[in-house]
Motif scaffolding. Structure first.
Motif, mmCIF file in Angstrom:
data_model
loop_
_atom_site.group_PDB
_atom_site.id
_atom_site.type_symbol
_atom_site.label_atom_id
_atom_site.label_comp_id
_atom_site.label_asym_id
_atom_site.label_seq_id
_atom_site.Cartn_x
_atom_site.Cartn_y
_atom_site.Cartn_z
ATOM 1 N N GLY C 77 0.797 -1.320 0.131
ATOM 2 C CA GLY C 77 0.062 0.057 -0.067
ATOM 3 C C GLY C 77 1.008 1.129 -0.147
ATOM 4 O O GLY C 77 1.978 1.209 -0.500
ATOM 5 N N LYS C 78 0.056 2.460 0.296
ATOM 6 C CA LYS C 78 0.973 3.646 0.457
ATOM 7 C C LYS C 78 1.025 4.244 1.942
ATOM 8 O O LYS C 78 0.296 3.950 2.777
ATOM 9 N N ILE C 79 2.226 4.879 2.021
ATOM 10 C CA ILE C 79 2.479 5.361 3.501
ATOM 11 C C ILE C 79 1.607 6.628 3.450
ATOM 12 O O ILE C 79 1.690 7.854 2.804
ATOM 13 N N LYS C 80 0.374 6.841 4.308
ATOM 14 C CA LYS C 80 -0.316 7.743 4.265
ATOM 15 C C LYS C 80 -0.021 8.884 5.295
ATOM 16 O O LYS C 80 0.008 9.916 4.981
ATOM 17 N N GLU C 81 0.849 8.354 6.224
ATOM 18 C CA GLU C 81 1.135 9.332 7.175
ATOM 19 C C GLU C 81 2.341 8.832 8.218
ATOM 20 O O GLU C 81 2.301 7.680 8.274
ATOM 21 N N ILE C 82 3.295 9.894 8.446
ATOM 22 C CA ILE C 82 3.983 9.188 9.781
ATOM 23 C C ILE C 82 3.788 10.312 10.703
ATOM 24 O O ILE C 82 4.425 11.477 10.855
ATOM 25 N N GLY C 83 3.258 9.969 11.830
ATOM 26 C CA GLY C 83 2.938 10.973 13.080
ATOM 27 C C GLY C 83 2.376 10.384 14.139
ATOM 28 O O GLY C 83 2.437 9.064 14.301
ATOM 29 N N PRO C 84 2.106 10.973 15.168
ATOM 30 C CA PRO C 84 2.014 10.601 16.483
ATOM 31 C C PRO C 84 0.248 9.903 16.425
ATOM 32 O O PRO C 84 -0.608 10.702 16.144
ATOM 33 N N LYS C 85 0.440 8.614 16.894
ATOM 34 C CA LYS C 85 -1.154 7.872 17.043
ATOM 35 C C LYS C 85 -0.884 7.371 18.539
ATOM 36 O O LYS C 85 0.304 7.141 19.061
ATOM 37 N N ILE C 86 -2.076 7.117 19.012
ATOM 38 C CA ILE C 86 -2.181 6.394 20.311
ATOM 39 C C ILE C 86 -1.396 5.194 20.391
ATOM 40 O O ILE C 86 -1.638 4.158 19.541
ATOM 41 N N HIS C 87 -0.666 5.086 21.466
ATOM 42 C CA HIS C 87 0.307 3.661 21.540
ATOM 43 C C HIS C 87 -0.397 2.952 22.427
ATOM 44 O O HIS C 87 -0.829 3.243 23.629
ATOM 45 N N PRO C 88 -0.846 1.591 22.311
ATOM 46 C CA PRO C 88 -1.460 0.797 23.121
ATOM 47 C C PRO C 88 -0.829 0.426 24.588
ATOM 48 O O PRO C 88 -1.531 0.142 25.307
ATOM 49 N N ARG C 92 -0.275 6.890 25.410
ATOM 50 C CA ARG C 92 -0.038 8.382 24.688
ATOM 51 C C ARG C 92 0.351 8.019 23.474
ATOM 52 O O ARG C 92 0.533 7.174 22.717
ATOM 53 N N LYS C 93 0.306 9.410 22.802
ATOM 54 C CA LYS C 93 0.527 9.363 21.221
ATOM 55 C C LYS C 93 2.132 9.194 21.045
ATOM 56 O O LYS C 93 2.883 9.693 21.466
ATOM 57 N N SER C 94 2.535 8.291 20.060
ATOM 58 C CA SER C 94 3.904 7.899 19.591
ATOM 59 C C SER C 94 4.210 8.038 18.193
ATOM 60 O O SER C 94 3.160 7.496 17.642
ATOM 61 N N LEU C 95 5.217 8.228 17.760
ATOM 62 C CA LEU C 95 5.226 8.208 16.508
ATOM 63 C C LEU C 95 5.147 6.743 15.644
ATOM 64 O O LEU C 95 5.371 5.594 16.223
ATOM 65 N N SER C 96 4.240 6.864 14.638
ATOM 66 C CA SER C 96 3.950 5.717 14.027
ATOM 67 C C SER C 96 3.715 5.967 12.610
ATOM 68 O O SER C 96 3.717 7.166 11.943
ATOM 69 N N VAL C 97 3.785 4.652 11.815
ATOM 70 C CA VAL C 97 3.748 4.960 10.149
ATOM 71 C C VAL C 97 2.393 4.263 9.783
ATOM 72 O O VAL C 97 1.957 3.278 10.281
ATOM 73 N N VAL C 98 1.548 4.923 9.229
ATOM 74 C CA VAL C 98 0.277 4.621 8.890
ATOM 75 C C VAL C 98 0.433 4.234 7.156
ATOM 76 O O VAL C 98 0.781 4.977 6.498
ATOM 77 N N ILE C 99 -0.063 3.161 7.109
ATOM 78 C CA ILE C 99 -0.104 2.492 5.833
ATOM 79 C C ILE C 99 -1.640 2.218 5.343
ATOM 80 O O ILE C 99 -2.509 1.809 5.891
ATOM 81 N N GLU C 100 -2.012 2.734 3.967
ATOM 82 C CA GLU C 100 -3.134 2.865 3.406
ATOM 83 C C GLU C 100 -2.847 1.421 2.452
ATOM 84 O O GLU C 100 -2.332 1.421 1.464
ATOM 85 N N SER C 101 -3.707 0.691 2.825
ATOM 86 C CA SER C 101 -3.926 -0.720 1.924
ATOM 87 C C SER C 101 -4.216 -0.491 0.462
ATOM 88 O O SER C 101 -5.178 0.129 0.288
#
Lengths: 325, 327, 439, 191
Positions: C77-88, C92-101
């Motif tokens: 897929g495509k990298i949609k965003e690299i930014g803070p998302k809630i970490h389980p 708190r929010k921590s840096l994550s790579v978001v992939i759009e399938s």
């Protein structure tokens, strides 16, 4: 008979005195008499903010090591002077510091992410998913600062926010260290005149979403401040440079979310009629249009409008304006 | 989602064996002893039990309200205290004596320390010892046991077996005949004494129930009774004319009640098994010292109370040895 | 003599909800969120940019240190965003790579391959394990390659494969052993070859008779099968080693110090996948269970799948009070459904209102149960009382730092005291004080 | 046997703190921590024993022969005060932390009624020198024991949630009262 009694008592006393005298020599301990004097001048709360194990240890260090600085934040300035005299060296006092709380978000202002179960202790609550408050920077309100304060100077109010008792706070900084959200800061006692009660580093959009009184970085305060004392940086709450701030309170007025507060009550300006020549400079510099009058005639200050910023006092060529007592 | 989720530290599941459950089990375990008391002492015994239990509950609720704490009478600890107190009093106690005892137990014994879990002394024992010292006559007026229908009528009073021993020693300098009582009587409960202490059998049954439910460990009752038995046995062999049989000592004078129900009180007993053994042995020694040479005939209450005071020190010196630590 | 350790507790068993359910594949989701910090150690560094196109199995973040592992794209897929998302884990929010399938789920070139892992060579295998992003899958997420590179002076003689799975509810290792026993065993063999061992033990809880039977059938002679008593925390490293070998891990020491190495069964399977087929850790088996989930399932789920997608796949939730990542004894409660499944998520447990205790805790009644049940033989009662007053210095005298945070004390406490929470609080205070005063 | 009974009698049955209510001030003051309680106890044992010997000698060889019995109290106070000064110097030399921990309570032994009490009781009960010495040891052991038991309880109470109104001295006094009740169980042990 009476004489004999007195003699006996005196005799026993003499023997005791001799024994004690001998003992005093045998068991003599080198004790600097100044140590006790210094110790008496220290606050005696044994808060440990100096980094030593209690006041006695700090007093000992002051005497033993001539390089020891006056690191006690809680001590009164007069006492520092006295200690300087005892030690015969100049000690710089830290200056009276006071704790100030940088969050205004009550339970009503900020939503909770979840229902927290566990010990009512901020530091413990912080361990569980970072604290229940939706704002990651705001006060958790469980009162750890209140618990750690050795001077009973900070209390949680009914709105679950801490309030500092200015009379009691010595600026020892225990609450500053204890607060897991780092919302308590130390400031020189007299310096801050206005405070931004928010330290959020979230984006303005995010702040707006979760808190009704968080700084949204709208820059209104920065623009209105006549002294360039307020700065707003990207993704960070506004900050006031206390040395520049005069406490005029303009920013307090313009803030759309009410996050800036006046810490001190300012004295309002008043114009001395006999000195004023009606030059109108004051009305030109006044940010709130408080001076009124006609050119060439003495001006008056509209008390309802004046905030006591003191700009006019500096600008008046005739020195005709002073603070009202 | 409309409802917020709960977040807390793990573990997220919890044993169903909470404080109310434990207190219920203790009450169940005390029922046989209390029933024997009612069987031998009749209606007055029921009155004392009910008065004590309800007074304790009431006082607890009231003090908690005054202090401004949540009211926790539902946890059953006050009821247990009330029942234990009743079982530690003569069945013919006057109503004011019971009520005073309940107040002392709950207020001085427990609530001034901050409630359940904070009290260093067993509340029921504090009250009993207080009453015993303040009202020695009323607290040692023992109605004699009579079988149920008879016990409804006016009762006669008499001494407890250990009481007659003491009197005999003080009067004649030896125990004489007072040591010769049928051992089955104190075992089943046909003796004079406090309401709930008379039947060793009923108390042992209750105690075993608690041990089986793992609410108390065997250490305290077994070591306590064994210490008393061994010490009294020793002196009995040395001089049977001065000292009574060990069987009499372990079945009489509330030893079973003390060993199974009072000394084992969780809050006021040591936390580790080693500590419990030291604690129980201490209780046993003090009990024997008081019984054989002291002014009081029984001594269980005093012994447990004194050892309660030592629990913090015992705890400090009997910390568990950690995993992988030096053995 | 029964093989066991001192302390521990029998939990109410709830594994039956999923223990007999076959593992099913979770269908493709539109969004995958991959936090860069999914393991113990240094967070890794993203090597892709927003807008990049990635393929399944492609490395998207590289290790940023020795104690750090790589992260791979779970699908194409495509990298949609690299930014803070809630970490389980932290909430708190921590840096994550978001992939759009892109919905094609295409492998990166050359994968999966088919090779003989025993011919690769030790050193290369260890590097490969790091670059395949393999961490301890039991929940601790400690990078596996670190455990596989013991220092020279420490002689490892026993490998223990941990298939005990002592927490209630979850059954991911159980199902893995039943359905893919050869992957677990072959993975164990790979580890043995890396360390040059000829002895290993596979420990399975007696509440998994089917797994024991299957493993017994397949197990080679050099691996010894040990069915163990059902008791929590049997799966904790120190307790497991004590039970199987009788050795005590010294206080403050590691299992390595006494020649033992413990690996989770799931980790073994992941090592086999990486060694034999070159497949990095992009999916894991997770039990989705609890009385609050409509259809409890064991799923093979891609790392990065959002919790809400998993819940939807399992029929939704009913009357939820707590949603946990991990079992009820060790799991971490979630407050948002937007958190992703990460490498350490062994289970997703939804507890209902009835199961969650609502009553607040009361004073310690010194019943001593926590002391009796503590598998480390500490005094949790005292620690919790000190924790209430934040007295960490005094707590050090009560062996605060030896606590393994198994949670037995909190489970067993009749006063419902959050003892483990108090202990964690004390430990944090100790750590902060240390860093503050640099002791 | 006589001496053992004397010790038990002084330590348990007629415990200075729990039964005679002497020396309550240091009992409450120095019982916050077990370590200081032990130190204080040792100091008291030392002072009491020494004081009872010295005062006994003074009484029998000075006061009675010269018929100055009416000056007993004042002479005893003088002697005890001097002794305490001595102990204070020694402790300061030997263990500075203990000296600091005991703080104001060390000089307070001077006016500790327990020390004076032991001296006066020795005379009143007509003990001979050895008996006085033994009695003083027993009494001071009892005092030390009470102090240590009490400090254990108080250290534990620090971790409890005692209602605000009872924190500090109130709860300490209540606890001392209950302990005193418990020690009454020993009454009658020694006639």
């Amino acid at each position: 008979m009476t004489l004999l009694a007195a003699a006996l008592l005196g005799g026993i006393g003499l023997v005791c005195a001799l024994v004690l005298g001998v003992a005093a020599m045998t068991f003599a301990v080198e004790m600097d008499p100044r140590e006790k004097l210094v110790l008496d001048l220290l606050p005696g709360a044994n808060c440990g903010a100096c980094g030593y194990a209690g006041c006695a240890a700090f007093a000992h260090a002051l005497l033993e090591n001539p390089e020891t600085e006056m690191v006690c934040p809680a001590i009164h300035e007069n006492d520092v002077k006295k200690i300087s005299e005892i030690l015969e060296r100049k000690l710089a006092s830290l200056g009276g510091m006071i704790a100030s709380v940088c969050c205004k978000g009550t339970v009503k202002d900020v939503a909770d992410n979840y229902i927290y179960e566990g010990p009512l202790e901020c530091r413990a609550a912080q361990l569980i998913a970072g604290g229940s408050k939706a704002c990651a920077y705001g006060c958790l309100g469980l009162g750890t600062c209140e618990q750690v304060c050795p001077f009973d100077a900070i209390h949680i109010g009914e709105d679950h926010l801490p309030y500092v008792d200015k009379e009691k706070c010595t600026g020892c900084g225990k609450c500053v260290i204890a607060c897991p959200r780092h919302i308590i800061r130390l400031a020189p006692f007299d310096l801050p005149k206005c405070e931004v009660r928010c330290i959020s580093k979230d984006s303005p959009k995010e702040v707006k979403k979760i808190c009704s009184t968080g700084c949204i970085g709208c820059m209104a305060c920065e623009q209105v401040c006549p002294f360039n004392a307020v700065t707003v940086m990207k993704n960070s709450a506004a900050r006031i440079t206390h040395t520049k701030c005069t406490g005029c309170g303009l920013c307090v007025k313009v803030c759309p979310v009410d996050v800036i507060e006046s810490v001190i009550e300012l004295k309002k300006a008043s114009i001395l009629k006999d000195k004023c020549n009606g030059c109108s400079i004051c009305s030109q510099v006044c940010p709130v249009d408080a001076p009124k009058g006609e050119l060439k005639n003495p001006y008056t200050i509209d008390e309802a409008k004046c905030m006591g910023c003191g700009i006019c006092i500096d600008k008046c060529p005739k020195k005709a304006i002073e603070k009202r007592l | 989602m409309e409802n917020k989720l709960t977040v807390s530290s793990s573990p997220h599941i919890h044993t169903p064996e909470d404080i109310p459950w434990i207190m219920r089990q203790v009450i169940y375990a005390l029922i046989p002893g209390a029933l024997i008391g009612v069987y031998f002492f009749g209606i007055p015994a029921i009155k004392v039990i009910l008065l004590s239990v309800f007074m304790c509950l009431g006082v607890e609720a009231l003090t908690q309200k005054l202090i401004g704490k949540p009211i926790t009478i539902r946890d059953g600890s006050a009821a247990v205290t009330g029942l234990l107190l009743a079982m530690n009093m003569p069945s013919g106690s006057a109503w004011w004596l019971v009520m005073l005892g309940a107040c002392i137990a709950i207020i001085l014994g427990k609530q001034v320390y901050g409630g359940l879990g904070n009290n260093p002394f067993n509340p029921a024992l504090v009250a009993r010892v207080f009453l015993l010292i303040a009202f020695p006559v009323q607290m040692t007026t023992w109605p004699q046991p009579r079988v149920f229908p008879l016990s409804l009528a006016d009762t006669t009073t008499g001494a407890t077996p250990l009481g007659s021993l003491k009197t005999a020693i003080f009067t004649y300098g030896k125990i004489g005949d007072s040591g010769n009582i049928a051992l089955m009587d104190p075992f089943l409960g046909n003796i004079g004494g406090s309401l709930g202490e008379i039947s060793a059998l009923a108390l042992i049954v209750g105690g075993i129930y608690l041990i089986m439910k793992k609410i108390i460990s065997w250490h305290i009752p077994v070591v306590y009774v064994a210490t008393v038995f061994v010490l009294t046995c020793l002196f009995w062999i040395i001089n049977p004319g001065m000292y009574a049989s060990p069987f009499l000592h372990i079945t009489c004078g509330g030893l079973m009640l003390g060993a199974f129900f009072m000394a084992t009180d969780m809050v006021t007993s040591p936390i580790t098994n080693r500590g419990k053994i030291i604690f129980a042995a201490g209780c046993g020694i003090i009990t024997v010292v008081i019984r054989l040479w002291g002014g009081y005939p029984e001594g269980v209450s005093f012994a447990i109370l004194i050892m309660n005071g030592l629990v913090p020190l015992i705890n400090r010196y009997t910390q568990p040895i950690k995993f992988g630590g030096v053995k | 003599m029964k093989k066991t350790f001192k302390g521990g507790v029998h939990l109410l068993e709830e594994n039956f909800l999923v223990s007999s359910k076959t593992i099913v594949d979770m269908p493709l989701c539109p969004i995958y969120v991959l936090p860069v910090h999914q393991h113990v150690g240094t967070p890794c560094k993203p090597i892709v940019r927003q807008g990049d196109v990635v393929k399944k199995g492609q490395q998207i973040a590289e290790p940023a240190g020795y104690v750090s592992v790589a992260i791979h794209a779970p699908t194409s897929g495509k990298i949609k965003e690299i930014g803070p998302k809630i970490h389980p884990l932290t909430g708190r929010k921590s840096l994550s790579v978001v992939i759009e399938s892109d919905g094609k789920d295409e492998w990166v070139d050359g994968l999966p391959l088919n090779r003989d892992p025993f011919s690769i060579g030790r050193e290369k295998l260890v590097t490969m394990i790091q670059s395949s992003g393999i961490v301890g899958l039991g929940g601790a997420t400690f990078p596996t390659h670190v455990k596989l590179s013991p220092s020279k002076e420490k002689k490892i003689d026993t490998l223990i494969i941990n298939g005990v799975e002592c927490d209630s509810h979850v059954a991911d290792d159980h199902r893995l052993m039943v359905e893919h026993p050869e992957a677990v065993i072959s993975g164990a063999k790979v580890i043995m070859s890396i360390l040059g061992l000829n002895r290993s033990i596979i420990a399975i809880g007696k509440n998994k008779p089917d797994a024991i039977a299957i493993i017994r059938e397949k197990v080679p002679p050099e691996i010894q099968l040990e069915p163990l008593e059902v008791k929590y925390p049997q799966g904790a490293e120190r307790q497991l080693i004590k039970t199987l070998t009788g050795r005590d891990t010294p206080s403050g020491g590691l299992p390595m110090d006494i020649g033992c190495l413990v690996h989770n069964a799931g980790t073994c399977a992941a090592i086999w996948n990486a060694a034999a087929y070159g497949i990095p850790l992009i999916e894991r088996i997770t039990s989705v269970t609890g009385h609050g989930i409509v259809e409890p399932k064991n799923i093979r789920v891609k790392i990065g799948t959002l919790l809400k997608d998993v819940i939807e796949f399992c029929g939704g939730i009913k009357n939820p009070a707590k949603i946990l990542f991990g079992g009820p004894m060790m799991g971490i409660a979630q407050y948002s459904l937007d958190v992703p499944v990460i490498k350490g998520t062994s289970g997703i447990v939804v507890l209902t209102q009835d199961e969650v205790s609502k009553s607040s805790y009361t004073a310690c009644i010194a019943c001593g149960r926590c002391v009796d049940f503590c598998p480390m033989q500490l005094n949790p009662s005292m620690l919790s009382r000190l924790g209430e007053k934040s007295m960490w210095e005094k707590a050090l005298n009560f062996n605060l730092l030896d606590c393994i945070e198994c949670g037995v004390c909190s489970y067993i406490c009749p006063s419902n005291r959050p003892i483990k929470h108090f202990i964690r609080h004390l430990k944090t205070l100790e750590r902060e004080a240390k860093s503050l005063y640099g002791k | 046997m006589h001496y053992i009974v004397l010790i038990i009698g002084a330590a348990l049955v007629n415990n200075f703190v729990f039964s005679r209510f002497l020396g309550i001030c240091p009992f409450l003051g120095v019982s916050r921590r077990t370590e200081t309680a032990i130190g204080m106890g040792i100091a008291v044992i030392f002072v009491m024993t020494l004081a009872s010997i010295v005062t006994w000698v003074i009484d029998y060889y000075l006061l009675i022969p010269f018929n100055f019995v009416y000056m007993r109290t004042i002479v005893f106070i003088l002697v005890i005060a001097a002794l305490v000064q001595l102990v204070e110097m020694i402790i300061q030399k030997v263990s500075l932390p203990l000296y600091q921990a005991l703080g104001i309570y060390l000089p307070l032994i001077t006016t500790n009624c327990a020390v004076l009490g032991v001296s006066l009781l020795n005379i009143q009960l007509k003990y001979n020198l050895l008996e006085s010495c033994i009695f003083a040891i027993g009494a001071s052991l009892g005092f030390t024991m009470a102090l240590i038991i009490f400090s254990g309880i108080r250290e534990d109470l620090d971790l409890n949630d005692i209602p605000e109104a009872f924190q500090g001295t109130p709860i300490a006094l209540i606890t001392a009262g209950i302990l005193s009740l418990a020690f009454m169980g020993f009454s009658g042990l020694v006639k």
